[in-house]
Design a protein around this motif. Structure first.
Motif, PDB file in Angstrom:
ATOM      1  N   LEU A   3       0.838  -1.189   0.000  1.00  0.00           N
ATOM      2  CA  LEU A   3       0.000   0.000   0.000  1.00  0.00           C
ATOM      3  C   LEU A   3       0.876   1.244   0.000  1.00  0.00           C
ATOM      4  O   LEU A   3       2.035   1.209   0.421  1.00  0.00           O
ATOM      5  N   SER A   4       0.306   2.338  -0.457  1.00  0.00           N
ATOM      6  CA  SER A   4       1.046   3.605  -0.451  1.00  0.00           C
ATOM      7  C   SER A   4       1.289   4.058   0.989  1.00  0.00           C
ATOM      8  O   SER A   4       0.548   3.684   1.902  1.00  0.00           O
ATOM      9  N   PRO A   5       2.333   4.863   1.229  1.00  0.00           N
ATOM     10  CA  PRO A   5       2.609   5.351   2.588  1.00  0.00           C
ATOM     11  C   PRO A   5       1.405   6.119   3.133  1.00  0.00           C
ATOM     12  O   PRO A   5       0.822   6.956   2.427  1.00  0.00           O
ATOM     13  N   PRO A   6       0.985   5.848   4.377  1.00  0.00           N
ATOM     14  CA  PRO A   6      -0.179   6.528   4.943  1.00  0.00           C
ATOM     15  C   PRO A   6       0.176   7.904   5.487  1.00  0.00           C
ATOM     16  O   PRO A   6       1.344   8.222   5.684  1.00  0.00           O
ATOM     17  N   VAL A   7      -0.860   8.672   5.761  1.00  0.00           N
ATOM     18  CA  VAL A   7      -0.674   9.927   6.497  1.00  0.00           C
ATOM     19  C   VAL A   7      -0.419   9.585   7.957  1.00  0.00           C
ATOM     20  O   VAL A   7      -0.591   8.431   8.388  1.00  0.00           O
ATOM     21  N   GLY A   8      -0.028  10.555   8.761  1.00  0.00           N
ATOM     22  CA  GLY A   8       0.187  10.309  10.183  1.00  0.00           C
ATOM     23  C   GLY A   8      -1.069   9.757  10.838  1.00  0.00           C
ATOM     24  O   GLY A   8      -2.175  10.248  10.592  1.00  0.00           O
ATOM     25  N   ARG A   9      -0.919   8.769  11.663  1.00  0.00           N
ATOM     26  CA  ARG A   9      -2.089   8.102  12.231  1.00  0.00           C
ATOM     27  C   ARG A   9      -1.707   7.372  13.511  1.00  0.00           C
ATOM     28  O   ARG A   9      -0.521   7.165  13.794  1.00  0.00           O
ATOM     29  N   GLN A  10      -2.707   6.924  14.273  1.00  0.00           N
ATOM     30  CA  GLN A  10      -2.497   6.199  15.525  1.00  0.00           C
ATOM     31  C   GLN A  10      -3.187   4.840  15.437  1.00  0.00           C
ATOM     32  O   GLN A  10      -4.380   4.761  15.132  1.00  0.00           O
ATOM     33  N   HIS A  11      -2.449   3.785  15.694  1.00  0.00           N
ATOM     34  CA  HIS A  11      -2.999   2.430  15.648  1.00  0.00           C
ATOM     35  C   HIS A  11      -3.971   2.227  16.804  1.00  0.00           C
ATOM     36  O   HIS A  11      -3.645   2.466  17.970  1.00  0.00           O
ATOM     37  N   LEU A  12      -5.168   1.730  16.513  1.00  0.00           N
ATOM     38  CA  LEU A  12      -6.182   1.528  17.542  1.00  0.00           C
ATOM     39  C   LEU A  12      -6.635   0.081  17.678  1.00  0.00           C
ATOM     40  O   LEU A  12      -6.910  -0.376  18.799  1.00  0.00           O
ATOM     41  N   HIS A  13      -6.744  -0.643  16.580  1.00  0.00           N
ATOM     42  CA  HIS A  13      -7.388  -1.961  16.648  1.00  0.00           C
ATOM     43  C   HIS A  13      -6.770  -2.914  15.631  1.00  0.00           C
ATOM     44  O   HIS A  13      -6.382  -2.501  14.536  1.00  0.00           O
ATOM     45  N   THR A  14      -6.710  -4.190  16.009  1.00  0.00           N
ATOM     46  CA  THR A  14      -6.243  -5.236  15.096  1.00  0.00           C
ATOM     47  C   THR A  14      -7.199  -6.413  15.151  1.00  0.00           C
ATOM     48  O   THR A  14      -7.510  -6.924  16.231  1.00  0.00           O
ATOM     49  N   ARG A  15      -7.667  -6.834  13.995  1.00  0.00           N
ATOM     50  CA  ARG A  15      -8.453  -8.068  13.872  1.00  0.00           C
ATOM     51  C   ARG A  15      -7.653  -9.045  13.027  1.00  0.00           C
ATOM     52  O   ARG A  15      -7.134  -8.688  11.974  1.00  0.00           O
ATOM     53  N   ARG A  16      -7.559 -10.273  13.500  1.00  0.00           N
ATOM     54  CA  ARG A  16      -6.873 -11.321  12.748  1.00  0.00           C
ATOM     55  C   ARG A  16      -7.834 -12.484  12.520  1.00  0.00           C
ATOM     56  O   ARG A  16      -8.536 -12.913  13.437  1.00  0.00           O
ATOM     57  N   VAL A  17      -7.845 -12.982  11.300  1.00  0.00           N
ATOM     58  CA  VAL A  17      -8.633 -14.162  10.946  1.00  0.00           C
ATOM     59  C   VAL A  17      -7.681 -15.184  10.344  1.00  0.00           C
ATOM     60  O   VAL A  17      -6.980 -14.896   9.374  1.00  0.00           O
ATOM     61  N   THR A  18      -7.629 -16.358  10.945  1.00  0.00           N
ATOM     62  CA  THR A  18      -6.760 -17.430  10.464  1.00  0.00           C
ATOM     63  C   THR A  18      -7.605 -18.662  10.187  1.00  0.00           C
ATOM     64  O   THR A  18      -8.410 -19.080  11.030  1.00  0.00           O
ATOM     65  N   CYS A  19      -7.438 -19.241   8.998  1.00  0.00           N
ATOM     66  CA  CYS A  19      -8.176 -20.450   8.633  1.00  0.00           C
ATOM     67  C   CYS A  19      -7.195 -21.497   8.122  1.00  0.00           C
ATOM     68  O   CYS A  19      -6.242 -21.160   7.411  1.00  0.00           O
ATOM     69  N   GLN A  20      -7.448 -22.752   8.478  1.00  0.00           N
ATOM     70  CA  GLN A  20      -6.598 -23.857   8.051  1.00  0.00           C
ATOM     71  C   GLN A  20      -7.459 -25.040   7.640  1.00  0.00           C
ATOM     72  O   GLN A  20      -8.538 -25.265   8.197  1.00  0.00           O
ATOM     73  N   GLY A  21      -6.957 -25.801   6.661  1.00  0.00           N
ATOM     74  CA  GLY A  21      -7.669 -26.988   6.202  1.00  0.00           C
ATOM     75  C   GLY A  21      -6.806 -28.227   6.369  1.00  0.00           C
ATOM     76  O   GLY A  21      -5.601 -28.192   6.107  1.00  0.00           O
ATOM     77  N   PHE A  22      -7.425 -29.341   6.777  1.00  0.00           N
ATOM     78  CA  PHE A  22      -6.702 -30.577   7.061  1.00  0.00           C
ATOM     79  C   PHE A  22      -7.442 -31.776   6.469  1.00  0.00           C
ATOM     80  O   PHE A  22      -8.678 -31.828   6.492  1.00  0.00           O
ATOM     81  N   PHE A  23      -6.686 -32.749   5.964  1.00  0.00           N
ATOM     82  CA  PHE A  23      -7.251 -34.036   5.579  1.00  0.00           C
ATOM     83  C   PHE A  23      -7.030 -35.006   6.727  1.00  0.00           C
ATOM     84  O   PHE A  23      -5.902 -35.177   7.204  1.00  0.00           O
ATOM     85  N   ARG A  24      -8.087 -35.660   7.198  1.00  0.00           N
ATOM     86  CA  ARG A  24      -8.022 -36.525   8.360  1.00  0.00           C
ATOM     87  C   ARG A  24      -7.735 -37.966   7.953  1.00  0.00           C
ATOM     88  O   ARG A  24      -8.028 -38.387   6.837  1.00  0.00           O
ATOM     89  N   GLU A  25      -7.218 -38.724   8.892  1.00  0.00           N
ATOM     90  CA  GLU A  25      -6.876 -40.119   8.598  1.00  0.00           C
ATOM     91  C   GLU A  25      -8.104 -40.980   8.381  1.00  0.00           C
ATOM     92  O   GLU A  25      -7.999 -42.087   7.849  1.00  0.00           O
ATOM     93  N   ASP A  26      -9.296 -40.475   8.765  1.00  0.00           N
ATOM     94  CA  ASP A  26     -10.525 -41.240   8.520  1.00  0.00           C
ATOM     95  C   ASP A  26     -11.191 -40.848   7.204  1.00  0.00           C
ATOM     96  O   ASP A  26     -12.306 -41.276   6.910  1.00  0.00           O
ATOM     97  N   GLY A  27     -10.516 -40.002   6.404  1.00  0.00           N
ATOM     98  CA  GLY A  27     -11.051 -39.637   5.110  1.00  0.00           C
ATOM     99  C   GLY A  27     -11.919 -38.398   5.100  1.00  0.00           C
ATOM    100  O   GLY A  27     -12.388 -37.978   4.038  1.00  0.00           O
ATOM    101  N   LEU A  28     -12.144 -37.802   6.259  1.00  0.00           N
ATOM    102  CA  LEU A  28     -12.919 -36.570   6.340  1.00  0.00           C
ATOM    103  C   LEU A  28     -11.973 -35.363   6.311  1.00  0.00           C
ATOM    104  O   LEU A  28     -10.754 -35.516   6.281  1.00  0.00           O
ATOM    105  N   TRP A  29     -12.572 -34.177   6.333  1.00  0.00           N
ATOM    106  CA  TRP A  29     -11.803 -32.935   6.282  1.00  0.00           C
ATOM    107  C   TRP A  29     -12.128 -32.076   7.487  1.00  0.00           C
ATOM    108  O   TRP A  29     -13.291 -31.940   7.865  1.00  0.00           O
ATOM    109  N   ASP A  30     -11.112 -31.498   8.102  1.00  0.00           N
ATOM    110  CA  ASP A  30     -11.308 -30.511   9.163  1.00  0.00           C
ATOM    111  C   ASP A  30     -10.936 -29.138   8.626  1.00  0.00           C
ATOM    112  O   ASP A  30      -9.821 -28.943   8.115  1.00  0.00           O
ATOM    113  N   ILE A  31     -11.853 -28.197   8.734  1.00  0.00           N
ATOM    114  CA  ILE A  31     -11.599 -26.814   8.362  1.00  0.00           C
ATOM    115  C   ILE A  31     -11.759 -25.979   9.630  1.00  0.00           C
ATOM    116  O   ILE A  31     -12.840 -25.965  10.233  1.00  0.00           O
TER     117      ILE A  31
END
Length: 217
Positions: A3-31
């Motif tokens: 992203l382009s350089p921002p104007v002066g600012r103050q950090h207030l909040h952070t949201r993080r979303v993490t998703c992972q997918g797995f194949f299970r040994e029983d043939g199903l999928w965990d998301i």
């Protein structure tokens, strides 16, 4: 390109979303999905007392277990951090998703079962990226290989699937869902030529006969 350089600012909040997918040994999928929110400053909370900068206001996770048809066969949802003590009380209700298939109409049905006071806003929001992660997980060549090996090992691979040419290729779900995957574009022409609709489509499809589609991205 950042992203382009921002104007002066103050950090207030952070949201993080993490998703992972797995194949299970029983043939199903965990998301699995996890969502966290944190403030960049100290602030009071009536239930938990003062939350320091970096403390999680929200820390919530969900695991969907799917079969090969993207049908949800089990759900586990947890609330580890929340602004109100009662927030975690609703997590058992996410079992209502069992039996629902991730596909057309998924988000509409989620809202019908868990919308408003019948669910948790943050976990319901998390189901959006969890659903797309399911497709990214199951559609990869590595995932298909693991699934095929499992079914061969357990004797559940249909005879019709033992030959790549036994049935026509299935249309990738991503076609026409974004600019890059336009059915008239170079990405589809390269990776899913059977479904290419550009001006030279007939020649491309003819050249692709017998070519197995590999979906990435």
């Amino acid at each position: 390109m950042p992203l382009s350089p921002p104007v002066g600012r103050q950090h207030l909040h952070t949201r993080r979303v993490t998703c992972q997918g797995f194949f299970r040994e029983d043939g199903l999928w965990d998301i699995e999905g996890r969502i966290t929110d944190e403030k960049a400053y100290d602030h009071p909370n009536e239930w938990r007392g003062t939350l320091k900068a970096g403390d999680y206001v929200h820390d919530m996770s969900i695991r969907l277990t799917l079969d090969h048809k993207f049908t949800i066969v089990d759900v586990e949802a947890v609330t580890d951090k929340s602004p109100y003590q009662v927030c975690g009380n609703i997590t058992p209700d996410f079992k209502k998703l069992i039996g629902l298939r991730i596909g057309g109409g998924f988000h509409r049905e989620v809202r019908a079962r868990l919308g408003g006071v019948h669910g948790c806003t943050h976990i319901v929001e998390l189901l959006g990226p969890v659903a797309t992660t399911a497709f990214q997980t199951v559609a990869s060549g590595k995932a298909r290989e693991l699934n095929r090996r499992h079914r061969e090992k357990n004797g559940t691979l249909p005879k019709a699937e033992t030959s790549p040419s036994a049935k026509p290729p299935r249309k990738p779900y991503v076609i026409d869902t974004c600019h890059a995957w336009s059915s008239e574009g170079d990405v589809v022409k390269r990776w899913a030529p059977h479904f290419y609709t550009g001006p030279d489509a007939e020649a491309v499809r003819t050249a692709a006969e017998g070519k197995e589609i590999e979906l990435d991205g």
